[in-house]
Design an enzyme around this catalytic site. Structure first.
Site, PDB file in Angstrom:
ATOM      1  N   HIS A 173       0.132  -3.430  11.205  1.00  0.00           N
ATOM      2  CA  HIS A 173       1.239  -4.294  11.652  1.00  0.00           C
ATOM      3  C   HIS A 173       1.670  -4.005  13.087  1.00  0.00           C
ATOM      4  CE1 HIS A 173       1.596  -6.093   7.734  1.00  0.00           C
ATOM      5  NE2 HIS A 173       1.616  -4.900   7.192  1.00  0.00           N
ATOM      6  N   GLN A 189       0.830  -1.201   0.000  1.00  0.00           N
ATOM      7  CA  GLN A 189       0.000   0.000   0.000  1.00  0.00           C
ATOM      8  C   GLN A 189       0.865   1.251   0.000  1.00  0.00           C
ATOM      9  OE1 GLN A 189      -3.289  -0.583   2.538  1.00  0.00           O
ATOM     10  NE2 GLN A 189      -4.094   1.475   2.336  1.00  0.00           N
ATOM     11  N   GLN A 241       0.960 -12.074  10.000  1.00  0.00           N
ATOM     12  CA  GLN A 241       1.448 -10.881   9.311  1.00  0.00           C
ATOM     13  C   GLN A 241       0.624  -9.632   9.668  1.00  0.00           C
ATOM     14  OE1 GLN A 241      -0.048  -9.328   5.923  1.00  0.00           O
ATOM     15  NE2 GLN A 241       1.621  -9.947   4.564  1.00  0.00           N
ATOM     16  N   ARG A 258      -9.533  -7.881   4.216  1.00  0.00           N
ATOM     17  CA  ARG A 258      -8.382  -7.465   5.017  1.00  0.00           C
ATOM     18  C   ARG A 258      -8.364  -5.950   5.174  1.00  0.00           C
ATOM     19  NH1 ARG A 258      -2.855  -6.067   3.837  1.00  0.00           N
ATOM     20  NH2 ARG A 258      -1.322  -6.987   5.263  1.00  0.00           N
ATOM     21  N   SER A 300       3.815  -6.608   2.694  1.00  0.00           N
ATOM     22  CA  SER A 300       2.510  -6.527   3.348  1.00  0.00           C
ATOM     23  C   SER A 300       1.435  -7.110   2.434  1.00  0.00           C
ATOM     24  CB  SER A 300       2.211  -5.084   3.765  1.00  0.00           C
ATOM     25  OG  SER A 300       1.073  -5.019   4.597  1.00  0.00           O
ATOM     26  N   LEU A 301       0.475  -6.298   1.932  1.00  0.00           N
ATOM     27  CA  LEU A 301      -0.552  -6.868   1.057  1.00  0.00           C
ATOM     28  C   LEU A 301       0.073  -7.520  -0.175  1.00  0.00           C
ATOM     29  CD1 LEU A 301      -1.604  -5.451  -1.882  1.00  0.00           C
ATOM     30  CD2 LEU A 301      -1.766  -3.507  -0.351  1.00  0.00           C
TER      31      LEU A 301
END
Length: 311
Positions: free
Chosen positions: A204, A10, A253, A120, A95-96
Site C-alpha cells: 500500500h 493479511q 487499492q 496479487r 486490504s485483501l
C-alpha cells in the site's frame, strides 16, 4: 439491528484455519474444494496442517484468508438462513479482505477471486526487491500527524501512509531508510510506540505500482457484476456496487491507503450497530470497538460461532 459483515486481511492467518468448518459443514468443504481446484494446489491442506512459514507466504495467505471467510459465509447461508442482500447493510474488507467482501456480495465468483488473490500476492512480492522496502506501525498518533511525519521522512524516497486502522494505529510503508526515518521522527512527536513490522514487502505505497498494473490487466480479464450489497471501498471510504467502480478501486487499492477507520465510521454513521468479522481471527473486531464504541463487534470463524449466530 443493522449489520455489516467485515473480512480480515493479511496477518490473521493461522495453521488450523478452516479445519473445524471443513469437518463439520458440507458447504465449507465445497468452498475449499473449489479454491483448491482454481489454484491447482491443495491450499486447504496447507491451511489445516501448515507448515506455518509456507502458509504465511503472501501468495498463499491471501487466497487462504478469503477461502476461510467464504466458507463461513456459505455455512451461514446454508444452515443459519442468512440472505446477504436482505440481512446485511454493508460488506467491507481490510486490504485483501476487500476481495473476500466482493466475493461475498457476488461481484466476483469464488474461483476468479482465488486466482486474483494468488496473482496479487505474487505481484506485490515481486514489485520490490527483498530488503528494499519496509513498513512500520506508529501507535498513539492520528493519521494527520502520521502523514506529516511520512512527508518529512521521504527525502526523495517513498514513505506513504499505508493503513489508517483507527484508534491511533497508523502504518507507514516505503523505502526502508525512509520508513526508519519516520520511526525516529514519530518517537519525537508523541507516538506511544513506533515499531518496524516483520513483513515481506512494503504494501500500500507507491512502490507497489508494478503490482497495480498487473492487477489492472488481470481485472480486465475477469467478469465483474454489480454487488448485491454496498461494498465499503478501502480507497474511498464510501460504498460502491458497480463493476467499473469496483475494478478501479481494486487497482488503486494496491498503492493507496487502507482507510479502515473512515470505512468503519461511515458504516456506523449510516446506522450499522452490529459488525461481524467473517473468517479467521478477531483483529478487525478489536478495531471496530475502538472506532465505533456504540456498536457491537463479533468474530465468526468456528462452528461454535456459527451456531451462536442469529438473525
Amino acid at each position: 439491528m443493522s449489520r455489516a459483515f467485515i473480512f480480515p486481511g493479511q496477518g490473521s492467518q493461522a495453521v488450523g484455519m478452516g479445519a473445524g468448518l471443513s469437518q463439520n459443514h458440507a458447504a465449507a468443504r465445497e468452498v475449499f474444494a473449489e479454491v483448491d481446484e482454481a489454484l491447482s494446489q491443495n491450499l486447504s491442506r496447507l491451511m489445516f496442517e501448515g507448515p506455518a512459514d509456507e502458509l504465511t507466504l503472501t501468495a498463499n495467505a491471501q487466497p487462504a484468508l478469503m477461502a476461510a471467510s467464504l466458507a463461513v459465509l456459505r455455512v451461514l447461508e446454508a444452515e443459519r438462513g442468512l440472505e446477504l442482500a436482505r440481512d446485511v447493510a454493508f460488506v467491507a474488507g481490510h486490504s485483501l479482505g476487500e476481495y473476500s467482501a466482493l466475493a461475498a456480495a457476488g461481484a466476483l465468483n469464488l474461483a476468479d477471486t482465488a486466482r486474483l488473490l494468488r496473482l496479487r500476492g505474487e505481484a506485490m512480492q515481486r514489485a520490490v526487491p527483498v530488503g528494499t522496502g519496509a513498513m512500520a506501525a506508529l501507535l498513539g498518533l492520528e493519521v494527520e500527524a502520521a502523514e506529516e511525519i511520512a512527508g518529512e521522512a521521504e527525502q526523495g524516497e517513498v514513505c506513504d501512509v499505508a493503513n489508517d486502522n483507527g484508534a491511533g494505529q497508523v502504518v507507514v510503508s516505503g523505502h526502508r531508510s525512509a520508513v526508519e526515518r519516520a520511526v525516529a521522527l514519530a518517537q519525537t512527536r508523541g507516538a506511544k510506540r513506533a515499531v518496524m513490522l516483520n513483513v515481506s514487502a512494503p504494501f500500500h505505497c507507491a512502490l507497489m505500482s508494478p503490482a497495480a498494473e498487473t492487477m489492472r490487466a488481470a481485472l480486465d480479464q475477469v467478469t465483474l457484476v454489480a454487488a448485491k450489497v454496498p461494498v465499503m471501498a478501502n480507497i474511498l471510504a464510501s460504498p460502491i456496487r458497480e463493476p467499473a467502480a469496483i475494478r478501479d478501486a481494486l487497482v488503486r487499492q494496491v498503492t493507496g491507503t487502507v482507510r479502515w477507520r473512515e470505512c468503519v465510521a461511515a458504516m456506523a454513521g449510516a446506522g450499522v450497530d452490529a459488525f461481524y468479522e467473517i473468517g479467521t481471527g478477531k483483529v478487525l473486531s478489536g478495531l471496530v470497538k475502538r472506532i465505533a464504541p456504540g456498536a457491537s463487534a463479533t468474530p465468526i470463524g468456528t462452528p461454535a460461532d456459527i451456531a451462536a449466530f442469529s438473525l
